[in-house]
Design an enzyme around this catalytic site. Structure first.
Site, PDB file in Angstrom:
ATOM      1  N   THR A  44       0.836  -1.208   0.000  1.00 27.86           N
ATOM      2  CA  THR A  44       0.000   0.000   0.000  1.00 27.86           C
ATOM      3  C   THR A  44       0.862   1.246   0.000  1.00 27.86           C
ATOM      4  O   THR A  44       0.557   2.236  -0.683  1.00 27.86           O
ATOM      5  CB  THR A  44      -0.929   0.004   1.225  1.00 27.86           C
ATOM      6  N   HIS A  47       2.020   1.884  -3.449  1.00 27.52           N
ATOM      7  CA  HIS A  47       0.963   2.536  -4.232  1.00 27.52           C
ATOM      8  C   HIS A  47       0.982   4.047  -4.002  1.00 27.52           C
ATOM      9  O   HIS A  47       0.877   4.841  -4.950  1.00 27.52           O
ATOM     10  CB  HIS A  47      -0.410   1.983  -3.834  1.00 27.52           C
TER      11      HIS A  47
END
Length: 346
Positions: A44, A47
């Site tokens: 994450t 990202h």
């Protein structure tokens, strides 16, 4: 505590991040302040760092990101009773409301109002982090800080694998990022008869083998459906743990699972994925599960016990350590897939 601290800040709506000096967070009456000893990079975080479509629609710079960590409590709020300064801790990263239908019926892991540390709130890529006391998990004093920092993602692996029975079954783990690598180890510890790891990256497949995977499939070099068919005598696998988020890999997962099997999906595809519902779901009579976070705090107890027992050893998966100042090296390795879990030390 007053003063300044170094922190990794997602400073703009674009690629990268910046090490900055920011204020040490001030805690509320129900919060604790933690001196961060180790913080690991999650997919994450990648990202957010690379500023993909998901992060563009979700996060709002500038802010401190990061959510996997371990550390020592240095200050507690007036209403905090169970946590004391000196406690060694990690944290459940989903901050839940406690009042929605899901929270009130024992399903707080899917709280409708969830906020994620380092995504929706200030994170832990810093010298200090402030968090609600109810999110704190106490660690054994002999647990290394780097191991303690990966309990949160290990919880994702445990939740995905143990969402159904795996004992004596064939389990396919599709996508060997750090969580997929740990999932291979969890499946073996839980009694899986055979664990098949699939990825495009030989380095990470090798780490999955160290964690317990019995068969490795590089899907760029051989047809995974043909290999799985041979390995299972044409029956397919009993359980698919989907960690890749890639449309082709996800479709292969649905095609390789046996009739009546289970597909548990932890991955986060950035775009809608087209699945043959008729032939690969309905006619097969399979169970499809979306997996989010960890069961609070059942999964944390399972993680802690698996680590304490030695049934799962995450050390082979922790491949790199850097000071926080060298964060670019860590993110570069994560982007290239040339690592397992990267741990940063503020």
């Amino acid at each position: 505590m007053n003063g300044k601290m170094k922190a990794l800040v997602k400073h703009h709506r674009g690629f990268g991040a910046r090490l900055q000096e920011v204020d040490i967070p001030q805690i509320k009456e129900d919060e604790v302040l933690i001196k961060v000893k180790a913080t690991s990079i999650c997919g994450t975080d990648v990202h957010i760092y690379t500023w993909d479509e998901w992060s563009q629609s979700r996060v709002h710079p500038p802010y401190v990101f990061g959510h996997e960590f371990s550390g020592e409590v240095v200050e507690t709020g007036a209403r905090v009773k169970e946590i004391k300064p000196g406690d060694l801790v990690s944290a459940e990263t989903h901050i839940v409301c406690g009042t929605c239908q899901q929270c009130l019926t024992g399903q707080s892991h899917i709280c409708k109002n969830t906020q994620i540390i380092g995504v929706d709130t200030q994170g832990c890529f810093a010298e200090y982090v402030a968090l609600p006391a109810e999110n704190i998990w106490k660690n054994p004093k002999d647990m290394p800080f780097d191991v303690a920092s990966v309990q949160e993602p290990m919880g994702n692996a445990v939740h995905t694998v143990l969402a159904g029975d795996v004992a004596g079954k064939t389990v396919a783990v599709i996508g060997c990022g750090p969580i997929g690598i740990m999932a291979a180890g969890v499946a073996k510890a839980a009694g899986a008869a055979r664990v098949i790891a699939l990825d495009l990256n030989d380095y990470r497949l090798g780490l999955a083998a160290k964690m317990g995977a019995d068969h490795l499939i590089n899907s760029s070099k051989e047809d995974p459906l043909e290999v799985v068919d041979k390995l299972t005598g044409g029956n397919g696998v009993d359980v698919v743990c989907e960690m890749s988020g890639h449309p082709i890999a996800m479709n292969q997962g649905f095609k390789m699972v046996t009739n009546g099997g289970r597909v548990s999906i932890l991955s986060l595809p950035v775009k809608p994925v087209e699945i043959d519902i008729t032939n690969d779901v309905v006619f097969k009579g399979i169970t499809v599960q979306g997996i989010t976070g960890r069961l609070m705090f059942k999964t944390w107890q399972q993680v802690s016990n698996l680590l304490a027992s030695g049934r799962v050893d995450v050390k082979p998966m922790i491949t790199h350590h850097f000071p926080l100042e060298d964060f670019e090296k860590g993110f570069d390795l994560m982007i290239k897939g040339e690592c397992g879990k990267v741990v940063l030390h503020p």
